[in-house]
Structure formats: C-alpha cells, structure tokens
Motif scaffolding. Sequence first.
Motif, PDB file in Angstrom:
ATOM      1  N   GLN A 126      -4.993  -3.793  -9.632  1.00  0.00           N
ATOM      2  CA  GLN A 126      -4.638  -3.897  -8.216  1.00  0.00           C
ATOM      3  C   GLN A 126      -4.037  -5.255  -7.849  1.00  0.00           C
ATOM      4  O   GLN A 126      -3.646  -5.452  -6.700  1.00  0.00           O
ATOM      5  CB  GLN A 126      -5.881  -3.655  -7.348  1.00  0.00           C
ATOM      6  CG  GLN A 126      -6.419  -2.243  -7.399  1.00  0.00           C
ATOM      7  CD  GLN A 126      -7.636  -2.090  -6.516  1.00  0.00           C
ATOM      8  OE1 GLN A 126      -8.680  -2.690  -6.760  1.00  0.00           O
ATOM      9  NE2 GLN A 126      -7.506  -1.287  -5.474  1.00  0.00           N
ATOM     10  N   PRO A 149      -8.452  -6.295   1.358  1.00  0.00           N
ATOM     11  CA  PRO A 149      -9.314  -6.003   0.206  1.00  0.00           C
ATOM     12  C   PRO A 149     -10.159  -7.204  -0.211  1.00  0.00           C
ATOM     13  O   PRO A 149      -9.635  -8.279  -0.506  1.00  0.00           O
ATOM     14  CB  PRO A 149      -8.319  -5.607  -0.886  1.00  0.00           C
ATOM     15  CG  PRO A 149      -7.021  -6.218  -0.470  1.00  0.00           C
ATOM     16  CD  PRO A 149      -7.021  -6.231   1.014  1.00  0.00           C
ATOM     17  N   GLU A 201       0.819  -1.213   0.000  1.00  0.00           N
ATOM     18  CA  GLU A 201       0.000   0.000   0.000  1.00  0.00           C
ATOM     19  C   GLU A 201       0.847   1.253   0.000  1.00  0.00           C
ATOM     20  O   GLU A 201       1.944   1.280   0.561  1.00  0.00           O
ATOM     21  CB  GLU A 201      -0.924   0.020   1.224  1.00  0.00           C
ATOM     22  CG  GLU A 201      -1.924  -1.118   1.239  1.00  0.00           C
ATOM     23  CD  GLU A 201      -2.742  -1.157   2.510  1.00  0.00           C
ATOM     24  OE1 GLU A 201      -3.771  -0.450   2.569  1.00  0.00           O
ATOM     25  OE2 GLU A 201      -2.362  -1.904   3.427  1.00  0.00           O
ATOM     26  N   PRO A 237      -7.961 -11.355  -3.543  1.00  0.00           N
ATOM     27  CA  PRO A 237      -8.900 -10.766  -2.586  1.00  0.00           C
ATOM     28  C   PRO A 237      -9.104 -11.692  -1.387  1.00  0.00           C
ATOM     29  O   PRO A 237      -8.769 -12.879  -1.441  1.00  0.00           O
ATOM     30  CB  PRO A 237     -10.196 -10.608  -3.397  1.00  0.00           C
ATOM     31  CG  PRO A 237     -10.085 -11.628  -4.477  1.00  0.00           C
ATOM     32  CD  PRO A 237      -8.628 -11.784  -4.778  1.00  0.00           C
ATOM     33  N   LEU A 257     -10.711  -6.739  -5.973  1.00  0.00           N
ATOM     34  CA  LEU A 257      -9.536  -6.149  -6.613  1.00  0.00           C
ATOM     35  C   LEU A 257      -9.799  -5.942  -8.095  1.00  0.00           C
ATOM     36  O   LEU A 257     -10.279  -6.852  -8.783  1.00  0.00           O
ATOM     37  CB  LEU A 257      -8.304  -7.058  -6.446  1.00  0.00           C
ATOM     38  CG  LEU A 257      -7.747  -7.243  -5.034  1.00  0.00           C
ATOM     39  CD1 LEU A 257      -6.733  -8.372  -5.009  1.00  0.00           C
ATOM     40  CD2 LEU A 257      -7.106  -5.954  -4.532  1.00  0.00           C
TER      41      LEU A 257
END
Length: 277
Positions: free
Chosen positions: A135, A128, A109, A119, A131
Amino acid sequence: MKQHLIAIDLDGTTLNNQSKLTPTTIKTLQTLSRQGHLVSIVTGRPYLISGHLYDQIGLKTPMINFNGALGHIPHRKWAGEYAVNVTREMTLDLLAHKQELGIKMVIAEDKYHVWADHPSSDLPEFLPAKLAPEQILNEHNLNNDPIALTIQFDPAKKDAILNAVDQKYGDFVEPRVWGGPYSIMELIRRGTHKEAGLRHLVKEYQLSPDQIIAFGDEHNDAEMLSYAGRGVAMKNAVDDIKQIADDVTPVDNDHDGLAKYLQDYFHLDAAKLQLAE
C-alpha cells in the motif's frame, strides 16, 4: 405513492457528530426503502470507509462515492456501475514534487484500494494509520489510474499547490479543499460532482429530478442540492448551502435532523420509529 430518490450525504448529514448512525435514522431509512423509495448514499467518502454504513442501513440500492466519481451497487455486479479516474502519471508527479510544493501526504484510492506515501495518525477515520508494504504509494505499487487523490498540505502553501495543480492539470482535474480545520484537498476529474451521480441514477431508473429529495451540509453538496427537485440543507450546514437549498431541517445532524425531516415529509409515525432508541 410517488416514488422518490432520497439522496443522503453522510458526514454532517446522515451521521451524528460521532460519525455514527442512530437507530432512529436507520429505522426511518429502512421504512422508506420498504415503501418503495430509492435511498442512495451520495458521499465524498471512498467506499472503503463508507461501505459499513451502507450495510448497517441494509441498503440494496446504488451508492455514489468520491463526490460522484464512482457509482456502484455494493456486493453485486451492476450494469450501471461506472468510475471516473484521474491518472497514475499525475499522482506520481505530485508525489515526486511533494516537498517543494509543501505537500505532507499523498493518498491515492480506487474502489477497493488505498495507497499512501506514509501512514498518518492525524485523522484515523479518513487517513490511513497503517499501511501494508503493497500500500506504499510508489511507481511499483500503483499500477492503475486511481479514482481520487487526497492531499494533506502545509496551510501556508495552499495557494501555491492550487496554482501548481491548475497550471499543469487544470484542464483535467478539479481540487476541492475540505472545510473545517483540516488542511486537506481532494483531486477528482474536472466536472465530476455529486450531481453527476444523481444524473446517472435518474437515467438508470427512468426518474426525473423532481422525484429527488437530497440532503447535504457542505460545499461539495451544492451541485446535488441544486439539481434535486427538493434540496434540503441541514440546520448545521454552511451558509452557502442553506442559501441554495429549497428547505432547511429544523434540527441538526446531532439530533436526527435528517430522520425527523423525512418522517414529517413522508408522514411516517415518528413515535414508532423513535422506539428504536
């Protein structure tokens, strides 16, 4: 009135057990801001999952994220903004060796982005659940050095992962294992703690540590509470934090413990503030 920097952790401190801000807490912090005090969120959370709380309180002051690795003022440019990064190389190396190390998930991040290798539905507020293609954590999508890594791991492999990280990257990064039942650790640049964020704010605003009143409940708050002129542990804090704190709130985070402590400390009219409920 002497100006204070009021440094507030979020989870287990400012937020209740439903991860919400109560009207009393919001009203109390807004009142202190209007009186000229600097209310600053100092959290381990990334900005992406804490910015809405900053906005809900209505703050205009600096915010510290990633346990001190990011300092910024949301929604505006600030000459004092800083970020302390880990490396893309380390991120991709851990990703490549995740199976042998017992790593279940790797999340990278920065201020505005999150990447993960897949995910997860385990902790939807922190990991998360969905995604987008861009990502997905891989060498093509991760173009820059992230600020922090979050690793979900097999609890039986915790020591092996810690040893591997220490042997290869111990001079550079520092792992912090989450408290509670979650097998999750964070990796940020070694020597970066919430205290570093407070030191930066003290310099920027020409304050002294004795003007800081800081609140926390977990091990990642230790350096911050020790540095502050008044370090306050929540009633629900872990014992180690209570032992190093200057004071402990009489009430826990699920009963407006931070707000009520501030009302008493600054002699606010608690009855008026609680009408917000």
